[in-house]
Design an enzyme around this catalytic site. Structure first.
Site, PDB file in Angstrom:
ATOM      1  CD  GLU A 102       4.912   1.743  -9.174  1.00  0.00           C
ATOM      2  OE1 GLU A 102       3.870   1.599  -8.518  1.00  0.00           O
ATOM      3  OE2 GLU A 102       5.660   0.782  -9.445  1.00  0.00           O
TER       4      GLU A 102
ATOM      5  CG  HIS B 256       1.711  -2.444 -15.426  1.00  0.00           C
ATOM      6  ND1 HIS B 256       1.301  -3.652 -14.895  1.00  0.00           N
ATOM      7  CD2 HIS B 256       2.705  -2.748 -16.305  1.00  0.00           C
ATOM      8  CE1 HIS B 256       1.999  -4.634 -15.440  1.00  0.00           C
ATOM      9  NE2 HIS B 256       2.862  -4.113 -16.294  1.00  0.00           N
TER      10      HIS B 256
ATOM     11  CG  ASN C 282      -3.462  -0.898 -12.803  1.00  0.00           C
ATOM     12  OD1 ASN C 282      -3.286  -0.997 -11.578  1.00  0.00           O
ATOM     13  ND2 ASN C 282      -2.849  -1.683 -13.677  1.00  0.00           N
TER      14      ASN C 282
ATOM     15  N   GLY D  12       0.788  -1.234   0.000  1.00  0.00           N
ATOM     16  CA  GLY D  12       0.000   0.000   0.000  1.00  0.00           C
ATOM     17  C   GLY D  12       0.817   1.279   0.000  1.00  0.00           C
ATOM     18  CB  SER D  13       4.284   2.240  -0.895  1.00  0.00           C
ATOM     19  OG  SER D  13       4.415   1.879  -2.245  1.00  0.00           O
TER      20      SER D  13
ATOM     21  CG  LEU E 265     -11.564  -5.115 -10.930  1.00  0.00           C
ATOM     22  CD1 LEU E 265     -11.435  -3.595 -11.040  1.00  0.00           C
ATOM     23  CD2 LEU E 265     -12.428  -5.496  -9.726  1.00  0.00           C
TER      24      LEU E 265
HETATM   25  C1  GRF Z   1       3.490  -1.313  -7.518  1.00  0.00           C
HETATM   26  O1  GRF Z   1       4.734  -1.541  -8.114  1.00  0.00           O
HETATM   27  C2  GRF Z   1       2.412  -1.221  -8.564  1.00  0.00           C
HETATM   28  O2  GRF Z   1       2.843  -0.634  -9.763  1.00  0.00           O
HETATM   29  C3  GRF Z   1       2.102  -2.679  -8.807  1.00  0.00           C
HETATM   30  O3  GRF Z   1       2.162  -3.266  -7.536  1.00  0.00           O
HETATM   31  C4  GRF Z   1       3.033  -2.513  -6.690  1.00  0.00           C
HETATM   32  C5  GRF Z   1       2.238  -2.117  -5.487  1.00  0.00           C
HETATM   33  O4  GRF Z   1       2.998  -1.502  -4.511  1.00  0.00           O
HETATM   34  N1  GRF Z   1       0.847  -2.827  -9.509  1.00  0.00           N
HETATM   35  P1  GRF Z   1       2.311  -0.846  -3.230  1.00  0.00           P
HETATM   36  O5  GRF Z   1       1.400  -1.909  -2.617  1.00  0.00           O
HETATM   37  O6  GRF Z   1       1.545   0.350  -3.676  1.00  0.00           O
HETATM   38  O7  GRF Z   1       3.451  -0.500  -2.328  1.00  0.00           O
END
Ligand code: GRF
Length: 192
Positions: free
Chosen positions: A179, A114, A112, A20-21, A98
């Site tokens: 991200e 990715h 989303n 959940g970062s 989903l």
């Molecule tokens: C991230 O790298 C996201 O792109 C992928 O899963 C990871 C989730 O990381 N889909 P977090 O749970 O948000 O830390």
């Protein structure tokens, strides 16, 4: 996409499965005055998702659906999202796919993040694949969600250089840092 009413923020749900970062970062972003979103709800398919702690800490309502009966769970989720007037769903490390029906009901309102430069490396293990293929660049993409996995319209991407010394773990860390910048920027772009 337009902000729904006047200066009110768009009611947003974040779907997670793990650390959940990105959720933590989106919550921080949502609390900025100029942010277009308000996070009203967090959903996890995983009871043990660490990210649920960020919902708890921030007093955000959360629910867990294990997706064992996907159809039933999705119908309950749709009912709840409608009741709560949720107008945007941000998938952030959500590991369930989903259904077409669910996506249709929220068409153009699910995004989303990715960890690759789509259309390269859809699906899992993106960093392993990039390193195995001797790529010079990795990165991340925020895109709209359609029924075809990791294939919807791209909103924003960010490149990250792959160094000789990088491992899938070190690369994942570098990409994740990007991200955290990219997701808020993409949300701003959607509503501007
Ligand atoms: C991230 O790298 C996201 O792109 C992928 O899963 C990871 C989730 O990381 N889909 P977090 O749970 O948000 O830390």
């Amino acid at each position: 996409m337009k902000k729904s009413t006047g200066s009110k923020k768009v009611k947003t749900a974040v779907f997670i499965s793990g650390t959940g970062s990105n959720l933590k970062n989106l919550i921080k972003f949502s609390l900025i005055k100029s942010s277009p979103i308000h996070i009203s709800f967090v959903l996890s398919n995983n009871f043990n998702a660490k990210g649920l702690n960020f919902a708890i800490k921030n007093n955000i309502k959360y629910k867990i659906f294990n997706f064992k009966n996907k159809n039933k769970d999705e119908n309950q989720i749709l009912f709840y999202l409608k009741k709560k007037k949720i107008n945007l769903i941000c998938l952030a490390g959500f590991m369930k796919i989903l259904s077409r029906n669910f996506i249709k009901k929220f068409s153009g309102k699910i995004v989303n993040i990715h960890p690759s430069l789509l259309p390269k490396y859809k699906g899992l293990n993106t960093h392993v694949k990039a390193i195995q293929n001797n790529d010079n660049l990795a990165g991340c993409t925020v895109h709209f969600v359609t029924a075809r996995l990791d294939s919807g319209k791209i909103i924003l991407q960010k490149e990250v250089k792959i160094l000789k010394k990088d491992t899938p773990t070190s690369l994942a860390k570098k990409v994740l840092r990007q991200e955290h910048k990219l997701y808020p920027a993409a949300i701003k772009k959607i509503f501007n």
